[in-house]
Write a protein that holds these residues in place. Structure first.
Motif, PDB file in Angstrom:
ATOM      1  N   ALA A  66       0.832  -1.208   0.000  1.00  6.77           N
ATOM      2  CA  ALA A  66       0.000   0.000   0.000  1.00  6.77           C
ATOM      3  C   ALA A  66       0.865   1.255   0.000  1.00  6.77           C
ATOM      4  O   ALA A  66       0.528   2.240  -0.653  1.00  6.77           O
ATOM      5  CB  ALA A  66      -0.935  -0.003   1.205  1.00  6.77           C
ATOM      6  N   GLY A  67       1.985   1.219   0.699  1.00  8.85           N
ATOM      7  CA  GLY A  67       2.901   2.371   0.705  1.00  8.85           C
ATOM      8  C   GLY A  67       3.469   2.653  -0.674  1.00  8.85           C
ATOM      9  O   GLY A  67       3.564   3.803  -1.099  1.00  8.85           O
ATOM     10  N   ILE A  68       3.823   1.603  -1.391  1.00 10.79           N
ATOM     11  CA  ILE A  68       4.302   1.768  -2.769  1.00 10.79           C
ATOM     12  C   ILE A  68       3.183   2.350  -3.624  1.00 10.79           C
ATOM     13  O   ILE A  68       3.409   3.252  -4.428  1.00 10.79           O
ATOM     14  CB  ILE A  68       4.812   0.427  -3.340  1.00 10.79           C
ATOM     15  CG1 ILE A  68       6.099   0.005  -2.625  1.00 10.79           C
ATOM     16  CG2 ILE A  68       5.042   0.515  -4.843  1.00 10.79           C
ATOM     17  CD1 ILE A  68       6.542  -1.415  -2.929  1.00 10.79           C
ATOM     18  N   GLY A  69       1.961   1.853  -3.436  1.00 12.08           N
ATOM     19  CA  GLY A  69       0.819   2.383  -4.178  1.00 12.08           C
ATOM     20  C   GLY A  69       0.559   3.845  -3.883  1.00 12.08           C
ATOM     21  O   GLY A  69       0.265   4.632  -4.781  1.00 12.08           O
ATOM     22  N   VAL A  70       0.674   4.255  -2.613  1.00 11.47           N
ATOM     23  CA  VAL A  70       0.482   5.661  -2.248  1.00 11.47           C
ATOM     24  C   VAL A  70       1.539   6.523  -2.929  1.00 11.47           C
ATOM     25  O   VAL A  70       1.238   7.592  -3.478  1.00 11.47           O
ATOM     26  CB  VAL A  70       0.523   5.842  -0.708  1.00 11.47           C
ATOM     27  CG1 VAL A  70       0.664   7.303  -0.329  1.00 11.47           C
ATOM     28  CG2 VAL A  70      -0.725   5.248  -0.068  1.00 11.47           C
ATOM     29  N   LEU A  71       2.781   6.077  -2.915  1.00 10.46           N
ATOM     30  CA  LEU A  71       3.847   6.854  -3.551  1.00 10.46           C
ATOM     31  C   LEU A  71       3.677   6.941  -5.065  1.00 10.46           C
ATOM     32  O   LEU A  71       4.102   7.921  -5.688  1.00 10.46           O
ATOM     33  CB  LEU A  71       5.211   6.259  -3.203  1.00 10.46           C
ATOM     34  CG  LEU A  71       5.639   6.452  -1.750  1.00 10.46           C
ATOM     35  CD1 LEU A  71       6.952   5.726  -1.489  1.00 10.46           C
ATOM     36  CD2 LEU A  71       5.775   7.927  -1.408  1.00 10.46           C
ATOM     37  N   MET A  72       3.029   5.924  -5.663  1.00 11.26           N
ATOM     38  CA  MET A  72       2.772   5.959  -7.104  1.00 11.26           C
ATOM     39  C   MET A  72       1.489   6.725  -7.422  1.00 11.26           C
ATOM     40  O   MET A  72       1.172   6.935  -8.583  1.00 11.26           O
ATOM     41  CB  MET A  72       2.701   4.536  -7.648  1.00 11.26           C
ATOM     42  CG  MET A  72       4.045   3.845  -7.619  1.00 11.26           C
ATOM     43  SD  MET A  72       4.071   2.113  -8.141  1.00 11.26           S
ATOM     44  CE  MET A  72       2.774   1.935  -9.282  1.00 11.26           C
ATOM     45  N   GLY A  73       0.742   7.134  -6.391  1.00 10.54           N
ATOM     46  CA  GLY A  73      -0.485   7.899  -6.595  1.00 10.54           C
ATOM     47  C   GLY A  73      -1.692   7.055  -6.946  1.00 10.54           C
ATOM     48  O   GLY A  73      -2.667   7.569  -7.487  1.00 10.54           O
ATOM     49  N   ALA A  74      -1.662   5.771  -6.645  1.00 13.39           N
ATOM     50  CA  ALA A  74      -2.781   4.891  -6.962  1.00 13.39           C
ATOM     51  C   ALA A  74      -3.961   5.183  -6.037  1.00 13.39           C
ATOM     52  O   ALA A  74      -3.794   5.315  -4.828  1.00 13.39           O
ATOM     53  CB  ALA A  74      -2.360   3.437  -6.815  1.00 13.39           C
ATOM     54  N   ALA A  75      -5.153   5.292  -6.626  1.00 13.87           N
ATOM     55  CA  ALA A  75      -6.350   5.614  -5.849  1.00 13.87           C
ATOM     56  C   ALA A  75      -6.691   4.500  -4.865  1.00 13.87           C
ATOM     57  O   ALA A  75      -7.119   4.768  -3.743  1.00 13.87           O
ATOM     58  CB  ALA A  75      -7.524   5.869  -6.787  1.00 13.87           C
ATOM     59  N   TRP A  76      -6.494   3.242  -5.257  1.00 10.21           N
ATOM     60  CA  TRP A  76      -6.810   2.122  -4.379  1.00 10.21           C
ATOM     61  C   TRP A  76      -5.940   2.128  -3.135  1.00 10.21           C
ATOM     62  O   TRP A  76      -6.367   1.692  -2.075  1.00 10.21           O
ATOM     63  CB  TRP A  76      -6.649   0.791  -5.106  1.00 10.21           C
ATOM     64  CG  TRP A  76      -5.246   0.528  -5.567  1.00 10.21           C
ATOM     65  CD1 TRP A  76      -4.729   0.816  -6.795  1.00 10.21           C
ATOM     66  CD2 TRP A  76      -4.171  -0.041  -4.811  1.00 10.21           C
ATOM     67  NE1 TRP A  76      -3.403   0.455  -6.853  1.00 10.21           N
ATOM     68  CE2 TRP A  76      -3.041  -0.067  -5.645  1.00 10.21           C
ATOM     69  CE3 TRP A  76      -4.061  -0.525  -3.515  1.00 10.21           C
ATOM     70  CZ2 TRP A  76      -1.805  -0.551  -5.225  1.00 10.21           C
ATOM     71  CZ3 TRP A  76      -2.832  -1.013  -3.095  1.00 10.21           C
ATOM     72  CH2 TRP A  76      -1.720  -1.027  -3.951  1.00 10.21           C
ATOM     73  N   ALA A  77      -4.721   2.618  -3.252  1.00 14.47           N
ATOM     74  CA  ALA A  77      -3.765   2.561  -2.152  1.00 14.47           C
ATOM     75  C   ALA A  77      -4.177   3.447  -0.992  1.00 14.47           C
ATOM     76  O   ALA A  77      -3.880   3.145   0.164  1.00 14.47           O
ATOM     77  CB  ALA A  77      -2.380   2.948  -2.642  1.00 14.47           C
ATOM     78  N   ARG A  78      -4.868   4.536  -1.302  1.00 13.04           N
ATOM     79  CA  ARG A  78      -5.322   5.441  -0.245  1.00 13.04           C
ATOM     80  C   ARG A  78      -6.306   4.733   0.674  1.00 13.04           C
ATOM     81  O   ARG A  78      -6.155   4.743   1.897  1.00 13.04           O
ATOM     82  CB  ARG A  78      -5.957   6.672  -0.896  1.00 13.04           C
ATOM     83  CG  ARG A  78      -6.250   7.762   0.059  1.00 13.04           C
ATOM     84  CD  ARG A  78      -6.677   9.012  -0.745  1.00 13.04           C
ATOM     85  NE  ARG A  78      -7.491   9.789   0.124  1.00 13.04           N
ATOM     86  CZ  ARG A  78      -8.806   9.928   0.039  1.00 13.04           C
ATOM     87  NH1 ARG A  78      -9.448   9.351  -0.941  1.00 13.04           N
ATOM     88  NH2 ARG A  78      -9.465  10.627   0.906  1.00 13.04           N
ATOM     89  N   LEU A  79      -7.296   4.090   0.106  1.00 16.61           N
ATOM     90  CA  LEU A  79      -8.294   3.379   0.908  1.00 16.61           C
ATOM     91  C   LEU A  79      -7.686   2.163   1.605  1.00 16.61           C
ATOM     92  O   LEU A  79      -7.907   1.946   2.802  1.00 16.61           O
ATOM     93  CB  LEU A  79      -9.478   2.957   0.038  1.00 16.61           C
ATOM     94  CG  LEU A  79     -10.587   2.195   0.753  1.00 16.61           C
ATOM     95  CD1 LEU A  79     -11.207   3.056   1.844  1.00 16.61           C
ATOM     96  CD2 LEU A  79     -11.637   1.757  -0.238  1.00 16.61           C
ATOM     97  N   VAL A  80      -6.894   1.386   0.876  1.00 18.65           N
ATOM     98  CA  VAL A  80      -6.243   0.224   1.475  1.00 18.65           C
ATOM     99  C   VAL A  80      -5.313   0.677   2.602  1.00 18.65           C
ATOM    100  O   VAL A  80      -5.258   0.054   3.667  1.00 18.65           O
ATOM    101  CB  VAL A  80      -5.466  -0.587   0.409  1.00 18.65           C
ATOM    102  CG1 VAL A  80      -4.578  -1.642   1.044  1.00 18.65           C
ATOM    103  CG2 VAL A  80      -6.432  -1.220  -0.574  1.00 18.65           C
ATOM    104  N   GLY A  81      -4.609   1.775   2.378  1.00 16.92           N
ATOM    105  CA  GLY A  81      -3.710   2.303   3.401  1.00 16.92           C
ATOM    106  C   GLY A  81      -4.447   2.694   4.668  1.00 16.92           C
ATOM    107  O   GLY A  81      -4.008   2.365   5.777  1.00 16.92           O
ATOM    108  N   ILE A  82      -5.572   3.390   4.525  1.00 17.92           N
ATOM    109  CA  ILE A  82      -6.341   3.792   5.699  1.00 17.92           C
ATOM    110  C   ILE A  82      -6.830   2.557   6.457  1.00 17.92           C
ATOM    111  O   ILE A  82      -6.727   2.487   7.683  1.00 17.92           O
ATOM    112  CB  ILE A  82      -7.519   4.703   5.296  1.00 17.92           C
ATOM    113  CG1 ILE A  82      -6.997   6.066   4.835  1.00 17.92           C
ATOM    114  CG2 ILE A  82      -8.501   4.881   6.457  1.00 17.92           C
ATOM    115  CD1 ILE A  82      -8.053   6.967   4.222  1.00 17.92           C
ATOM    116  N   VAL A  83      -7.344   1.577   5.737  1.00 19.66           N
ATOM    117  CA  VAL A  83      -7.878   0.373   6.388  1.00 19.66           C
ATOM    118  C   VAL A  83      -6.765  -0.419   7.060  1.00 19.66           C
ATOM    119  O   VAL A  83      -6.871  -0.788   8.240  1.00 19.66           O
ATOM    120  CB  VAL A  83      -8.648  -0.508   5.370  1.00 19.66           C
ATOM    121  CG1 VAL A  83      -8.973  -1.867   5.958  1.00 19.66           C
ATOM    122  CG2 VAL A  83      -9.900   0.195   4.906  1.00 19.66           C
ATOM    123  N   ILE A  84      -5.670  -0.684   6.354  1.00 19.44           N
ATOM    124  CA  ILE A  84      -4.622  -1.537   6.916  1.00 19.44           C
ATOM    125  C   ILE A  84      -3.873  -0.831   8.037  1.00 19.44           C
ATOM    126  O   ILE A  84      -3.476  -1.458   9.027  1.00 19.44           O
ATOM    127  CB  ILE A  84      -3.652  -2.075   5.823  1.00 19.44           C
ATOM    128  CG1 ILE A  84      -2.800  -3.225   6.375  1.00 19.44           C
ATOM    129  CG2 ILE A  84      -2.756  -0.983   5.289  1.00 19.44           C
ATOM    130  CD1 ILE A  84      -3.533  -4.461   6.679  1.00 19.44           C
TER     131      ILE A  84
END
Length: 139
Positions: A77-95
């Protein structure tokens, strides 16, 4: 004469965007540390102090597997947030929310480390919740 229009983005977005990048880096580091913490708990059952009378008592090997799996998901999820992926924001908050609860339950084993991680998790949740990449909520 041309008028400059104000952006529809909130004023705090610069802070939130910088905070989101910092949150992504913290997620990477936090996830890697969770992985190492999990591996150490799996490899050696006596790395952490034994707690005799604890309501949420789980074998340290069990804690190790929980931390290892959570760490891998946080890193992704951290890699996704750094890449700007929309899914990573929600997954990051949940995890990260689940990770915060896990660290609360892990308090008797590593109190100072758990408190520091809980504080960082609060910041990560705030940064991801207030960051809107396009000026509007993704969720």
């Amino acid at each position: 004469m041309t008028q400059q229009t104000q952006s529809a983005r909130p004023e705090y977005n610069g802070l939130a965007e910088g905070g989101a990048v910092f949150a992504g880096v913290l997620m990477l580091v936090n996830g890697i540390l969770h992985i190492f913490q999990g591996i150490s708990a799996i490899a050696l059952d006596d790395v952490y102090a034994r707690i005799n009378a604890y309501v949420y008592k789980i074998d340290l090997t069990g804690w190790g597997w929980i931390l290892l799996v959570a760490g891998v998901i946080v890193v992704a999820a951290g890699i996704g947030v750094l890449m700007g992926a929309a899914w990573a924001r929600l997954v990051g908050i949940v995890i990260i929310s689940l990770g915060l609860i896990l660290q609360f339950l892990f308090l008797p084993y590593a109190p100072l480390w758990s408190l520091i991680t809980i504080a960082l998790d609060f910041f990560i949740i705030w940064a991801l919740a207030t960051w809107h990449p396009e000026g509007r909520p993704v969720v």
